[in-house]
Design an enzyme around this catalytic site. Structure first.
Site, short mmCIF file in Angstrom:
data_model
loop_
_atom_site.label_atom_id
_atom_site.label_comp_id
_atom_site.label_asym_id
_atom_site.label_seq_id
_atom_site.Cartn_x
_atom_site.Cartn_y
_atom_site.Cartn_z
N CYS A 188 0.83 -1.21 0.00
CA CYS A 188 0.00 0.00 0.00
C CYS A 188 0.87 1.26 0.00
O CYS A 188 0.55 2.24 -0.67
CB CYS A 188 -0.92 0.01 1.22
N SER A 189 1.95 1.22 0.76
CA SER A 189 2.85 2.38 0.82
C SER A 189 3.59 2.57 -0.49
O SER A 189 4.25 3.59 -0.70
CB SER A 189 3.84 2.20 1.97
#
Lengths: 198, 193
Positions: A90-91
């Site tokens: 996600c990052s």
């Protein structure tokens, strides 16, 4: 039987060794929680391309209320659901979209980032990504309600890693409920947006 | 017997698949480490091919016509790499302006986990003039020790084709002038002038 078990174990080790490479930006050093390998997809959406996108209104990190309806007749909409803040893949997703604004503009599209994390968490996490040009929306309360409406709420309360492309009429044109452990390639999304222009 | 052979094959297969690029000697992020002799595809742009001084087709890193090759491991999805891009461009510009070193020091970027399309987006966004390559499968990233990004390797290419890491670091190169001076010193380029 034991050979099969050994083979599966080795494959799992191999998959782990391949996927721990996300979230390697120096920006996130020491801040990322690694959940390990997860079930690729843990929900089954009933939505399909051609259906009307479920409406929603969610609060954004910048304090606004954003509704899908506000883009009707004006803009194509890309919704990027990501499972959880401070995790590797996600990052490693929205920061890329942040330098691709031109590609969205060229296709008359806006991007909405959605996660089930609460606003303070999203504020801190997205702050590490720089100044994001797209709204980041919190689907925290009622917990995961929009994710559920879209049929992508996993059994552990986070959403899938999913992309929905919705045209100006509010019709879903593309759905990618992606393997949660992998990042979708940007070009696939851009090609789908280009189809809307034809 | 059959079972033992099968187990052996499975273990060998696992090791083989998990180490896609070999020849890395020890921890290559250490000074004096040996950088894996990775093979890269032929650059699409003619000026990039000319800059690297390489023959047609895929090429080994050691074939780059330079005494020192700086390899930046980056990702389009890495906010730090994005912030650092103008600084690295300035570093490239500094080298290009110095006639005595511009043929000796070359820079390439490798996009860890990035498709060619994503690498291209990064290059266009920051107007990057040195060659960038895709490492979509993370195989190079893995071979160089799954470093954080951006990561810079300063590699001395020896006349016999072998290579040695003379310096490496994660994060910003800080002041491009000071970084260049340090590379010239570490790689022993001054002595050759």
């Amino acid at each position: 039987m034991s050979i099969i078990r050994l083979f599966l174990t080795q494959i799992i080790i191999l998959i782990f060794s391949v996927t721990l490479t996300h979230g390697a930006s120096e920006q996130f050093k020491g801040k990322i929680y690694t959940p390990g390998m997860l079930k690729p997809v843990d929900s089954k959406t009933r939505l399909k391309a051609g259906m009307t996108a479920p409406s929603f209104t969610l609060p954004s990190v910048k304090g606004e209320k954003i509704s899908l309806a506000q883009y009707l007749g004006k803009k194509n909409v890309v919704i990027s659901f990501v499972p959880a803040a401070w995790t590797p893949v996600c990052s490693d997703q929205w920061p890329g979209y942040n330098i691709a604004k031109d590609l969205f503009d060229r296709n008359n599209a806006v991007l909405l980032g959605i996660s089930v994390d609460n606003i303070p968490t999203l504020f801190a996490w997205t702050g590490e990504m720089g100044d994001l040009w797209f709204p980041v929306l919190s689907d925290f309360w009622p917990h995961g309600a929009v994710s559920k409406k879209y049929g992508i709420l996993r059994s552990d309360g986070v959403s899938e890693r999913a992309i929905f492309v919705i045209d100006k009429k509010g019709v879903i044109r593309y759905i990618d409920v992606h393997d949660i452990n992998k990042r979708p390639a940007l070009e696939v999304l851009i090609k789908e947006l280009e189809k809307l222009q034809k | 017997m059959k079972k033992t052979i099968m187990i052996g094959i499975i273990l060998c297969l696992t090791v083989f698949l998990s180490v896609p690029v070999t020849e890395a000697g020890g921890d290559i992020t250490d000074k004096e480490g040996v950088f894996p002799n990775i093979t890269l595809p032929e650059p699409a742009k003619a000026y990039e091919k000319e800059y690297l001084g390489i023959p047609e087709g895929p090429f080994a890193l050691s074939r780059i016509k330079a005494d020192v090759v700086i390899v930046e491991i980056f990702s389009m999805y890495c906010p730090y790499c994005q912030k650092e891009a103008p600084n690295v461009n300035e570093f490239f510009r500094l080298i290009s302006q110095k006639a005595e070193i511009k043929e000796k020091i070359k820079i390439i970027g490798i996009g860890a986990g990035n498709t060619p399309f994503e690498v291209d987006v990064f290059g266009k966004q920051y107007d990057i003039r040195f060659p960038l390559f895709s490492d979509e499968s993370f195989s190079i990233h893995k071979a160089v020790g799954e470093v954080r990004t951006p990561y810079f390797f300063v590699i001395r290419i020896n006349p016999d084709g072998s290579s040695k890491v003379v310096y490496s670091r994660a994060g910003s190169i800080q002041d491009p002038n000071a970084f260049l001076d340090m590379i010239i010193q570490e790689a022993g380029l001054q002595k050759e002038e």
